[in-house]
Each structure stands twice: as C-alpha cells, then as structure tokens.
Enzyme design. Structure first.
Site, mmCIF file in Angstrom:
data_model
loop_
_atom_site.group_PDB
_atom_site.id
_atom_site.type_symbol
_atom_site.label_atom_id
_atom_site.label_comp_id
_atom_site.label_asym_id
_atom_site.label_seq_id
_atom_site.Cartn_x
_atom_site.Cartn_y
_atom_site.Cartn_z
ATOM 1 N N TYR A 100 0.923 -1.171 0.025
ATOM 2 C CA TYR A 100 -0.098 0.133 0.023
ATOM 3 C C TYR A 100 1.032 1.298 -0.165
ATOM 4 O O TYR A 100 0.491 2.129 -0.813
ATOM 5 C CB TYR A 100 -0.919 -0.127 1.111
ATOM 6 C CG TYR A 100 -1.780 1.198 1.214
ATOM 7 C CD1 TYR A 100 -3.091 1.247 0.576
ATOM 8 C CD2 TYR A 100 -1.423 2.249 2.127
ATOM 9 C CE1 TYR A 100 -3.650 2.507 0.623
ATOM 10 C CE2 TYR A 100 -2.386 3.372 2.347
ATOM 11 C CZ TYR A 100 -3.565 3.449 1.499
ATOM 12 O OH TYR A 100 -4.317 4.547 1.465
ATOM 13 N N LYS A 107 1.273 4.188 -3.024
ATOM 14 C CA LYS A 107 0.651 5.432 -2.730
ATOM 15 C C LYS A 107 2.004 6.281 -2.999
ATOM 16 O O LYS A 107 1.707 7.495 -3.438
ATOM 17 C CB LYS A 107 0.263 5.835 -1.273
ATOM 18 C CG LYS A 107 -1.348 4.936 -1.288
ATOM 19 C CD LYS A 107 -1.986 5.569 -2.083
ATOM 20 C CE LYS A 107 -3.567 4.864 -2.028
ATOM 21 N NZ LYS A 107 -4.730 5.250 -2.922
#
Length: 256
Positions: free
Chosen positions: A161, A165
């Site tokens: 994650y 990002k």
C-alpha cells in the site's frame, strides 16, 4: 468575484471508487456543486446506489461499473462519460485497496494486486481521461494518495500500500509536468486515517484508535467529508496555478 473562482457548475467528472467511503462523499459534493458526476466502481450496485443518491438530491449522476486494472474497461468508462456529459473536466482517482500483512509474508500476487489497483489503475484512468481533456484544452486530475505515500505506516505493516501511494505521488508529478502544455493540472491529496468501510474494523479497535488520535495534532480521525473541500478546490479555477502538488489533509500528522 472571488467566489466565482470556486464555481464548478456545468462541469463533468469521473470519480472512481465512488460507490462508498471517500469516493461517494466526493461524488455527492461535486454533484451538489453542479457537476455531472459519473460514479464508477468495480461493484456495479454500489455505483448505481451512489448515482441514485445524487439524482435523489437533484443532481446529475451516471453509474458505470468498471475495472480500472483493465485498459479496455477504463477506455469504455471515459467514453461513456464523454458521451453522456459531452465533456470531461475532472477525474478523481479515488479507487484503492489496502492489505495489512508483514512484508516477508506478502505474496507476489498480493503485491501485484495492490499496485494494479492503486497505481496502474490511476495511470490508466489518467491516460484515457487526459486524451479527452486534451481535446478541450484543459482539465484537472486529482489523485487520492495517503500520508503513507510520504511516511511509513507506523501502526500496521502495509508495504504494498505504502509503495503504491508513493508511486502515485511520483506519477502525479510526472504527469503534471508532461501535460501542463495541454492545460491539464494533476495534483494529489494525502489523507490521514479516514473512517470508511475499508478502515472501520481497524478503527473500532480502541487501543489502535487511541494511538492514532494521540499521534494526530488535531486529535481525531478524519471523516470522508473532510476530504471533499480539497477536491473542490483542486478542481476549480481557484487552483489554476497549482499542479504537481500533494496537499496533505492529515490533521498535522506529517508535521510532527
């Protein structure tokens, strides 16, 4: 008048992951501001429910089921939006997934899935939306990133994650520079922890929640409604000189 700079009336937008959480809040706010909103989601019924809520409030909403990891699906999403609204002024790359798992246990398939949705999906949507925006000689793309694009997740393991990002911020800057000559602005928003269906289970853990609140200078977790104002700003003429920027909506998290 200065308030006219913030007007979005008559514009058209595609919001991905609009079926729930932050995406639905963004779609509803844009519709209230006079934007024709395409509510896109992998889950068709959720996309339809979001569009129905917009329509019930007197706004214009079109549900489109789409898989942003598949280019043909993305191309069809943008084509439907342009056919329906006659234009495309704004893309909000909000769709995302997360996975809490120690990096040493993370499979390649899990890693690839998170990056496919959070990064590749944003690229594909931006690519096809930009083609429509180039025809109109302008537009705005807003990527929903995360504080974990800039600092490591402190309270849970989420390497895929965080990497996706961080990559999204790199993509934001690269596209902002590349497409500036077309009048297309590309920016990102980096929210802190937000109460959504995706995070609610973790945030219902009292100890986990208290650690986040204590770490946040403003002393609370965000709500989806806390994110929408920044989207409205970045979509409007009031931000016409802002591109390649990451705007933190973090309650002060990144200042500590």
């Amino acid at each position: 008048m200065i308030l006219d700079e913030f007007s979005l009336a008559g514009q058209a937008a595609v919001v991905t992951g609009a079926g729930r959480g932050i995406g639905r809040a963004i779609g509803l706010a844009l519709a209230e501001a006079g934007v024709a909103v395409v509510t896109s989601d992998l889950d068709g019924p959720s996309a339809e429910a979001a569009a129905a809520q917009i329509q019930a409030g007197g706004g214009k909403g079109l549900p489109v089921q789409a898989d942003i990891t598949r280019e043909r699906s993305v191309a069809d999403l943008v084509a439907q939006a342009v056919r329906w609204a006659g234009r495309l002024d704004l893309l909000v790359n909000n769709a995302g997934v997360t996975l809490q798992k120690p990096a040493e246990e993370l499979t390649l398939e899990e890693w690839s899935f998170v990056l496919a949705v959070n990064l590749t999906g944003a690229f594909l949507c931006s690519k096809h939306a930009a083609r429509a925006m180039m025809t109109a000689k302008g537009g705005s793309i807003v990527n929903i990133a995360s504080i974990h694009a800039q600092v490591a997740p402190a309270f849970h393991p989420a390497a895929a994650y965080a990497s996706s990002k961080a990559g999204l911020l790199g993509l934001t800057r690269a596209l902002a520079v590349e497409w500036a000559r077309h009048g297309i602005r590309v920016n990102a928003i980096c929210p802190t922890y937000v109460y959504t269906e995706m995070t609610r289970k973790r945030l219902e853990d009292g100890e986990y929640l208290s650690r986040i609140v204590e770490r946040t200078p403003l002393g609370r977790v965000a709500e989806p409604s806390d994110i929408v104002g920044t989207v409205l700003y970045l979509a409007s003429a009031a931000s016409r000189m802002v591109t390649g920027h990451a705007l933190n909506v973090d309650g002060g998290w990144l200042s500590v």
